[in-house]
Design an enzyme around this catalytic site. Structure first.
Site, PDB file in Angstrom:
ATOM      1  N   CYS A 233       1.171  -0.278   9.379  1.00 42.24           N
ATOM      2  CA  CYS A 233       1.101   1.169   9.395  1.00 42.24           C
ATOM      3  C   CYS A 233       1.301   1.732   8.005  1.00 42.24           C
ATOM      4  O   CYS A 233       1.568   1.009   7.062  1.00 42.24           O
ATOM      5  CB  CYS A 233       2.189   1.728  10.303  1.00 42.24           C
ATOM      6  SG  CYS A 233       2.180   0.995  11.939  1.00 42.24           S
TER       7      CYS A 233
ATOM      8  N   GLY B  76      -3.904   2.526   8.985  1.00 38.16           N
ATOM      9  CA  GLY B  76      -3.819   2.688  10.430  1.00 38.16           C
ATOM     10  C   GLY B  76      -4.701   3.806  10.901  1.00 38.16           C
ATOM     11  O   GLY B  76      -4.634   4.919  10.374  1.00 38.16           O
TER      12      GLY B  76
ATOM     13  N   ASN C 186       6.966   1.092   9.231  1.00 40.27           N
ATOM     14  CA  ASN C 186       5.875   0.156   8.963  1.00 40.27           C
ATOM     15  C   ASN C 186       6.486  -1.235   8.931  1.00 40.27           C
ATOM     16  O   ASN C 186       7.418  -1.473   8.165  1.00 40.27           O
ATOM     17  CB  ASN C 186       5.223   0.488   7.611  1.00 40.27           C
ATOM     18  CG  ASN C 186       4.306  -0.624   7.100  1.00 40.27           C
ATOM     19  OD1 ASN C 186       4.242  -0.885   5.910  1.00 40.27           O
ATOM     20  ND2 ASN C 186       3.594  -1.284   8.000  1.00 40.27           N
ATOM     21  N   GLY C 187       5.954  -2.125   9.752  1.00 41.14           N
ATOM     22  CA  GLY C 187       6.455  -3.500   9.723  1.00 41.14           C
ATOM     23  C   GLY C 187       6.634  -4.048  11.108  1.00 41.14           C
ATOM     24  O   GLY C 187       6.142  -3.495  12.088  1.00 41.14           O
TER      25      GLY C 187
ATOM     26  N   TYR D  97      -5.683  -7.988   0.679  1.00 40.72           N
ATOM     27  CA  TYR D  97      -6.584  -7.259   1.570  1.00 40.72           C
ATOM     28  C   TYR D  97      -6.144  -5.834   1.920  1.00 40.72           C
ATOM     29  O   TYR D  97      -6.941  -4.911   1.929  1.00 40.72           O
ATOM     30  CB  TYR D  97      -6.768  -8.035   2.889  1.00 40.72           C
ATOM     31  CG  TYR D  97      -7.382  -7.190   3.980  1.00 40.72           C
ATOM     32  CD1 TYR D  97      -8.748  -6.904   3.962  1.00 40.72           C
ATOM     33  CD2 TYR D  97      -6.597  -6.628   4.982  1.00 40.72           C
ATOM     34  CE1 TYR D  97      -9.315  -6.092   4.921  1.00 40.72           C
ATOM     35  CE2 TYR D  97      -7.171  -5.812   5.950  1.00 40.72           C
ATOM     36  CZ  TYR D  97      -8.521  -5.548   5.919  1.00 40.72           C
ATOM     37  OH  TYR D  97      -9.078  -4.737   6.860  1.00 40.72           O
TER      38      TYR D  97
ATOM     39  N   SER E  26     -13.297  -4.299   0.651  1.00 41.85           N
ATOM     40  CA  SER E  26     -12.053  -4.917   0.205  1.00 41.85           C
ATOM     41  C   SER E  26     -12.280  -6.044  -0.800  1.00 41.85           C
ATOM     42  O   SER E  26     -11.361  -6.423  -1.519  1.00 41.85           O
ATOM     43  CB  SER E  26     -11.263  -5.428   1.414  1.00 41.85           C
ATOM     44  OG  SER E  26     -12.069  -6.304   2.175  1.00 41.85           O
TER      45      SER E  26
ATOM     46  N   ASP F 110     -12.273 -11.589   0.760  1.00 41.78           N
ATOM     47  CA  ASP F 110     -10.847 -11.717   0.445  1.00 41.78           C
ATOM     48  C   ASP F 110     -10.132 -12.686   1.370  1.00 41.78           C
ATOM     49  O   ASP F 110      -9.114 -13.265   1.003  1.00 41.78           O
ATOM     50  CB  ASP F 110     -10.169 -10.344   0.481  1.00 41.78           C
ATOM     51  CG  ASP F 110     -10.382  -9.660   1.795  1.00 41.78           C
ATOM     52  OD1 ASP F 110      -9.671  -9.973   2.751  1.00 41.78           O
ATOM     53  OD2 ASP F 110     -11.305  -8.814   1.885  1.00 41.78           O
TER      54      ASP F 110
ATOM     55  N   CYS G 145       6.069 -13.470  -0.253  1.00 39.06           N
ATOM     56  CA  CYS G 145       5.899 -14.159   1.020  1.00 39.06           C
ATOM     57  C   CYS G 145       4.470 -14.701   1.046  1.00 39.06           C
ATOM     58  O   CYS G 145       3.524 -13.960   0.791  1.00 39.06           O
ATOM     59  CB  CYS G 145       6.097 -13.184   2.183  1.00 39.06           C
ATOM     60  SG  CYS G 145       5.696 -13.916   3.787  1.00 39.06           S
TER      61      CYS G 145
ATOM     62  N   CYS H  45       1.802 -16.869   5.768  1.00 34.54           N
ATOM     63  CA  CYS H  45       0.578 -17.058   6.558  1.00 34.54           C
ATOM     64  C   CYS H  45      -0.283 -18.177   5.979  1.00 34.54           C
ATOM     65  O   CYS H  45      -1.149 -18.709   6.661  1.00 34.54           O
ATOM     66  CB  CYS H  45      -0.201 -15.755   6.678  1.00 34.54           C
ATOM     67  SG  CYS H  45      -0.319 -14.865   5.141  1.00 34.54           S
TER      68      CYS H  45
HETATM   69  P1  AMP Z   1     -12.285 -12.459  10.448  1.00 34.29           P
HETATM   70  O1  AMP Z   1     -13.579 -11.814  10.692  1.00 34.29           O
HETATM   71  O2  AMP Z   1     -11.431 -12.514  11.670  1.00 34.29           O
HETATM   72  O3  AMP Z   1     -12.356 -13.779   9.762  1.00 34.29           O
HETATM   73  O4  AMP Z   1     -11.467 -11.503   9.467  1.00 34.29           O
HETATM   74  C1  AMP Z   1     -11.618 -11.566   8.095  1.00 34.29           C
HETATM   75  C2  AMP Z   1     -12.258 -10.311   7.587  1.00 34.29           C
HETATM   76  O5  AMP Z   1     -11.516  -9.170   8.044  1.00 34.29           O
HETATM   77  C3  AMP Z   1     -12.263 -10.264   6.079  1.00 34.29           C
HETATM   78  O6  AMP Z   1     -13.512  -9.711   5.694  1.00 34.29           O
HETATM   79  C4  AMP Z   1     -11.121  -9.337   5.705  1.00 34.29           C
HETATM   80  O7  AMP Z   1     -11.509  -8.449   4.664  1.00 34.29           O
HETATM   81  C5  AMP Z   1     -10.788  -8.583   6.973  1.00 34.29           C
HETATM   82  N1  AMP Z   1      -9.369  -8.701   7.355  1.00 34.29           N
HETATM   83  C6  AMP Z   1      -8.462  -9.607   6.967  1.00 34.29           C
HETATM   84  N2  AMP Z   1      -7.253  -9.376   7.547  1.00 34.29           N
HETATM   85  C7  AMP Z   1      -7.388  -8.293   8.311  1.00 34.29           C
HETATM   86  C8  AMP Z   1      -6.492  -7.540   9.143  1.00 34.29           C
HETATM   87  N3  AMP Z   1      -5.223  -7.875   9.268  1.00 34.29           N
HETATM   88  N4  AMP Z   1      -7.001  -6.461   9.780  1.00 34.29           N
HETATM   89  C9  AMP Z   1      -8.296  -6.131   9.653  1.00 34.29           C
HETATM   90  N5  AMP Z   1      -9.186  -6.791   8.880  1.00 34.29           N
HETATM   91  C10 AMP Z   1      -8.745  -7.865   8.215  1.00 34.29           C
HETATM   92 FE1  SF4 Z   2       2.158 -10.842   4.330  1.00 37.51          FE
HETATM   93 FE2  SF4 Z   2       1.326 -13.227   5.195  1.00 37.51          FE
HETATM   94 FE3  SF4 Z   2       3.928 -12.826   4.723  1.00 37.51          FE
HETATM   95 FE4  SF4 Z   2       2.732 -11.609   6.762  1.00 37.51          FE
HETATM   96  S1  SF4 Z   2       3.072 -13.803   6.539  1.00 37.51           S
HETATM   97  S2  SF4 Z   2       4.169 -10.671   5.321  1.00 37.51           S
HETATM   98  S3  SF4 Z   2       0.678 -11.239   5.954  1.00 37.51           S
HETATM   99  S4  SF4 Z   2       2.237 -12.772   3.221  1.00 37.51           S
END
Ligand code: AMP
Ligand code: SF4
Length: 471
Positions: A8, A34, A108-109, A248, A289, A352, A442, A445
């Site tokens: 958010c 958001g 947010n979080g 991103y 992005s 990205d 962090c 992921c």
């Molecule tokens: P996907 O299509 O599921 O592989 O998502 C990756 C694409 O969505 C990339 O083009 C990113 O720019 C974008 N993206 C990455 N993380 C997120 C997120 N948390 N919410 C929305 N879009 C995302």
């Molecule tokens: Fe950010 Fe990834 Fe850590 Fe979540 S796990 S806070 S998306 S670096």
């Protein structure tokens, strides 16, 4: 909490004659954080006003609703949630009442121990109105028995674990807090005599305010009619700021914790070109992005940057669609390839991140349909293998393509000629950090190395000592 995860945007302003209106315009600059719900709460010293609803800011607010939000203090929120949890009850700021008066809160979080705390609080008689994490904090605050709001906030913070940037609005002050790891961003600004808080500094630029500094991890900042007062963090914890904000989520014109988002992305593109070059006639970034990373890649490699893909700006991000078939349709509406640019070319496609793989798979086939002879995909982050517990919604582990596929398998899945990602040390290099340094980020992921634990009820009781609770 198993229900909503929230990525958010929050904003707050104290001591401004048009506080709600300024909040509205600042939230506009945070709308990318958001698009599913929005809200503003304000105070005039006597009363608290609140308006929230589902949709974009322009859906939720009108000149009329903004005029009703009176007073010199306001906080606002834009919300992005997974499907099914998008109800007005979960929209923020959340209003609630404690023995010291009316409060509103924006968050947010994501709290890793929200579920455990909720169970404890419910056993003690708390009645929850929503499925949002944020309400857990409201109940903790309401039951804390200290004379001042600051003490009650500090008492509640002792119990919550996870990633958070929180704003509390009361009749006479705003209190802002950032989690001890600095997982979620929070910036402090000034506009004349007013102090402001925002998830990202781009919100300040939009309203003509000045960025002062970031709220430090674990810091509590109070603004009231006496000015600004900071309570520094009590225990020093290792910093673990979210790298994905830079990769991103955040806007390129924001500065987060001393790094400009565009500059980091561009540098990541340069590093990607150096470490993982690709044979190609043109470089194409996935809009919007990946534009910065694509420009860095092209600049380093000397391959021309071309606009081979066009984004329809009026389609919301694909992640908000509830199931795979709708998500696929969402991606198709979102992007178009430019045949005259890509036809007969070997394309180096920069994105990205790959999360589920939906976007890459679709774009590779779009480019091939438009006549690209080869498509080499380069990703300006490492493979996203582990779910985020701190507020970035990337769904369950089973849906993460990198969690159960090798890079070669992913390449085949998305139909590319080649695929490469950054490594974690290469990612850190983008921030100017050497491989052997201690990273203040962090990267959970990518690595699975989470900075916090996920708390179970029994452990929680032992650790924070909630009295009189049988588990
Ligand atoms: P996907 O299509 O599921 O592989 O998502 C990756 C694409 O969505 C990339 O083009 C990113 O720019 C974008 N993206 C990455 N993380 C997120 C997120 N948390 N919410 C929305 N879009 C995302
Ligand atoms: Fe950010 Fe990834 Fe850590 Fe979540 S796990 S806070 S998306 S670096």
């Amino acid at each position: 909490m198993s229900g909503p995860k929230e990525e958010c945007g929050v904003f707050g302003i104290w001591n401004h004659e048009r506080a709600a209106e300024v909040t509205y315009y600042a939230l506009m600059a945070l709308q990318h954080r958001g698009q599913e719900a929005a809200g503003i709460a304000s105070v005039d010293g006597r009363q608290m006003y609140n308006h929230r609803g589902l949709g974009l800011l322009t859906d939720v607010f009108s000149a009329h609703t903004l005029t009703d939000l009176q007073g010199r203090g306001a906080i606002g929120h834009v919300r992005y949630s997974t499907a099914g949890s998008n109800t007005v009850q979960n929209a923020q700021p959340i209003p609630f009442t404690t023995h010291s008066g009316h409060l509103a809160m924006a968050h947010n979080g994501n709290l890793v121990n929200a579920h455990a705390l909720r169970v404890l609080l419910e056993r003690q008689g708390s009645l929850f109105q929503s499925s949002s994490d944020t309400e857990v904090v409201a109940h903790l605050l309401a039951r804390a028995g200290y004379p001042t709001l600051l003490e009650n906030v500090q008492d509640s913070l002792r119990m919550i674990k996870g990633g958070y940037a929180l704003l509390f609005l009361a009749d006479d002050q705003i209190i802002a807090v950032r989690d001890p790891f600095g997982l979620r961003p929070l910036a402090l600004g000034q506009l004349g005599e007013s102090y402001l808080f925002a998830s990202e500094s781009c919100a300040f630029e939009t309203i003509g305010a000045r960025f002062l500094r970031n709220v430090e991890p674990g810091e509590v900042v109070v603004v009231d009619n006496q000015g600004l007062h900071s309570v520094p963090p009590i225990n020093h914890t290792k910093r673990a700021m979210c790298t994905f904000e830079h990769i991103y989520f955040a806007r390129p014109d924001s500065d987060i914790d001393g790094w400009n988002v565009h500059s980091v992305r561009k540098q990541l593109g340069r590093i990607l070109a150096a470490a993982h070059p690709a044979p190609g006639d043109i470089v194409v970034g996935v809009p919007d992005s990946s534009s910065s990373a694509a420009s860095g890649f092209a600049e380093y490699s000397g391959q021309p940057l071309e606009m081979g893909l066009i984004k329809n700006k009026y389609i919301a991000r694909t992640f908000i669609q509830p199931d795979q078939s709708l998500r696929d349709a969402g991606v198709r509406m979102k992007l178009n390839s430019v045949r005259t640019v890509v036809e007969g070319k070997r394309v180096v496609l920069i994105d990205d991140s790959i999360v589920r793989g939906t976007t890459s798979r679709h774009i590779v086939s779009l480019l091939r349909e438009a006549g690209a002879t080869q498509v080499h995909v380069r990703i300006s982050s490492p493979p996203y293998r582990h779910p985020c517990h701190y507020g970035i919604d990337t769904s369950a582990k089973g849906q993460l393509i990198a969690a159960n596929h090798s890079v070669e398998e992913m390449c085949e899945e998305i139909g590319a000629d080649s695929l490469a990602f950054l490594t974690v040390p290469e990612l850190m290099q983008g921030f100017g950090l050497a491989e052997d340094s201690e990273y203040p980020f962090c990267n959970a992921c990518f690595t699975g190395d989470y900075p916090t634990e996920v708390y179970e009820i029994g452990k929680l009781v032992d650790e924070i000592g909630i009295q009189g609770v049988q588990v």
